[in-house]
Motif scaffolding. Sequence first.
Motif, PDB file in Angstrom:
ATOM      1  N   TRP A 107       0.849  -1.192   0.000  1.00 25.99           N
ATOM      2  CA  TRP A 107       0.000   0.000   0.000  1.00 25.99           C
ATOM      3  C   TRP A 107       0.883   1.240   0.000  1.00 25.99           C
ATOM      4  O   TRP A 107       1.919   1.300   0.662  1.00 25.99           O
ATOM      5  CB  TRP A 107      -0.883   0.038   1.246  1.00 25.99           C
ATOM      6  CG  TRP A 107      -1.975  -0.973   1.264  1.00 25.99           C
ATOM      7  CD1 TRP A 107      -1.863  -2.306   1.005  1.00 25.99           C
ATOM      8  CD2 TRP A 107      -3.336  -0.741   1.573  1.00 25.99           C
ATOM      9  NE1 TRP A 107      -3.083  -2.901   1.144  1.00 25.99           N
ATOM     10  CE2 TRP A 107      -4.011  -1.974   1.493  1.00 25.99           C
ATOM     11  CE3 TRP A 107      -4.060   0.397   1.907  1.00 25.99           C
ATOM     12  CZ2 TRP A 107      -5.365  -2.110   1.735  1.00 25.99           C
ATOM     13  CZ3 TRP A 107      -5.416   0.258   2.163  1.00 25.99           C
ATOM     14  CH2 TRP A 107      -6.054  -0.988   2.064  1.00 25.99           C
ATOM     15  N   VAL A 108       0.436   2.236  -0.741  1.00 26.49           N
ATOM     16  CA  VAL A 108       1.093   3.535  -0.755  1.00 26.49           C
ATOM     17  C   VAL A 108       0.022   4.618  -0.696  1.00 26.49           C
ATOM     18  O   VAL A 108      -1.144   4.386  -1.014  1.00 26.49           O
ATOM     19  CB  VAL A 108       1.973   3.739  -2.018  1.00 26.49           C
ATOM     20  CG1 VAL A 108       3.076   2.702  -2.080  1.00 26.49           C
ATOM     21  CG2 VAL A 108       1.146   3.721  -3.285  1.00 26.49           C
ATOM     22  N   LYS A 109       0.439   5.770  -0.260  1.00 24.74           N
ATOM     23  CA  LYS A 109      -0.426   6.938  -0.276  1.00 24.74           C
ATOM     24  C   LYS A 109       0.274   7.973  -1.137  1.00 24.74           C
ATOM     25  O   LYS A 109       1.453   8.276  -0.913  1.00 24.74           O
ATOM     26  CB  LYS A 109      -0.623   7.470   1.147  1.00 24.74           C
ATOM     27  CG  LYS A 109      -1.710   8.516   1.261  1.00 24.74           C
ATOM     28  CD  LYS A 109      -1.854   9.010   2.689  1.00 24.74           C
ATOM     29  CE  LYS A 109      -2.494   7.951   3.555  1.00 24.74           C
ATOM     30  NZ  LYS A 109      -2.856   8.446   4.879  1.00 24.74           N
ATOM     31  N   ASP A 110      -0.437   8.496  -2.143  1.00 23.60           N
ATOM     32  CA  ASP A 110       0.195   9.485  -3.013  1.00 23.60           C
ATOM     33  C   ASP A 110       0.217  10.854  -2.337  1.00 23.60           C
ATOM     34  O   ASP A 110      -0.285  11.033  -1.237  1.00 23.60           O
ATOM     35  CB  ASP A 110      -0.479   9.523  -4.396  1.00 23.60           C
ATOM     36  CG  ASP A 110      -1.907  10.052  -4.381  1.00 23.60           C
ATOM     37  OD1 ASP A 110      -2.228  10.972  -3.595  1.00 23.60           O
ATOM     38  OD2 ASP A 110      -2.723   9.554  -5.184  1.00 23.60           O
ATOM     39  N   ARG A 111       0.814  11.821  -2.995  1.00 18.95           N
ATOM     40  CA  ARG A 111       0.986  13.148  -2.402  1.00 18.95           C
ATOM     41  C   ARG A 111      -0.328  13.879  -2.135  1.00 18.95           C
ATOM     42  O   ARG A 111      -0.346  14.868  -1.409  1.00 18.95           O
ATOM     43  CB  ARG A 111       1.905  13.998  -3.269  1.00 18.95           C
ATOM     44  CG  ARG A 111       1.333  14.329  -4.629  1.00 18.95           C
ATOM     45  CD  ARG A 111       2.355  15.048  -5.456  1.00 18.95           C
ATOM     46  NE  ARG A 111       1.787  15.523  -6.698  1.00 18.95           N
ATOM     47  CZ  ARG A 111       2.509  15.902  -7.719  1.00 18.95           C
ATOM     48  NH1 ARG A 111       3.821  15.876  -7.648  1.00 18.95           N
ATOM     49  NH2 ARG A 111       1.922  16.324  -8.807  1.00 18.95           N
ATOM     50  N   PHE A 112      -1.421  13.394  -2.714  1.00 18.29           N
ATOM     51  CA  PHE A 112      -2.736  13.988  -2.459  1.00 18.29           C
ATOM     52  C   PHE A 112      -3.488  13.260  -1.354  1.00 18.29           C
ATOM     53  O   PHE A 112      -4.592  13.651  -0.987  1.00 18.29           O
ATOM     54  CB  PHE A 112      -3.573  14.005  -3.748  1.00 18.29           C
ATOM     55  CG  PHE A 112      -2.947  14.861  -4.817  1.00 18.29           C
ATOM     56  CD1 PHE A 112      -3.080  16.240  -4.784  1.00 18.29           C
ATOM     57  CD2 PHE A 112      -2.201  14.290  -5.827  1.00 18.29           C
ATOM     58  CE1 PHE A 112      -2.476  17.040  -5.745  1.00 18.29           C
ATOM     59  CE2 PHE A 112      -1.595  15.072  -6.803  1.00 18.29           C
ATOM     60  CZ  PHE A 112      -1.731  16.455  -6.754  1.00 18.29           C
ATOM     61  N   GLY A 113      -2.912  12.179  -0.842  1.00 16.16           N
ATOM     62  CA  GLY A 113      -3.524  11.427   0.246  1.00 16.16           C
ATOM     63  C   GLY A 113      -4.363  10.235  -0.184  1.00 16.16           C
ATOM     64  O   GLY A 113      -4.950   9.561   0.654  1.00 16.16           O
ATOM     65  N   VAL A 114      -4.424   9.954  -1.481  1.00 21.75           N
ATOM     66  CA  VAL A 114      -5.197   8.816  -1.987  1.00 21.75           C
ATOM     67  C   VAL A 114      -4.362   7.547  -1.818  1.00 21.75           C
ATOM     68  O   VAL A 114      -3.171   7.531  -2.115  1.00 21.75           O
ATOM     69  CB  VAL A 114      -5.586   9.021  -3.468  1.00 21.75           C
ATOM     70  CG1 VAL A 114      -6.286   7.794  -4.035  1.00 21.75           C
ATOM     71  CG2 VAL A 114      -6.469  10.261  -3.605  1.00 21.75           C
TER      72      VAL A 114
END
Length: 160
Positions: A107-114
Amino acid sequence: MSGNGFTTCLWFDGDAEAAAEYYVSVFKDGRLGRIARYTEANPDVAGSVMTVEFEINGQRFVGLNGGPQFPFTEAISFMIDCADEPEADHYYDTLTKDGGQESACGWVKDRFGVSWQVIPPGVVDLVSDPDPERAARAMAAMMQMKKLDVAQMRRAADAS
């Protein structure tokens, strides 16, 4: 961007257009669609972006600049079923740079929080192996990882 099926609406705090532009640059076959702007009749600044339509990998989205009331959480994530390791590396590395974050189990979270789940080929087969002991060993290995390593999961599954 009309048609059958579902369109996912993502609620942003003012950066829906930047997010849409980012996603269409990260994912193949991405494209931007219509942009609607707030008017004097709306609660936000007239002329600012209200919604932006975009499509990535055949999935339709609308980014809505709705304000800070509803931030993203890991309760919703998007699974990226990758064709091969280089594709998995591309998505994992791209989504975690420039303010993105690694999490557990791919799992990752992108710079926008998604939140996204980057799934290399073979992972689902390993953790759903018909032999429950093999599946458990693969799952135990995966639970120790951030970026998924299928070879390491396979070695763990094959260990007895």
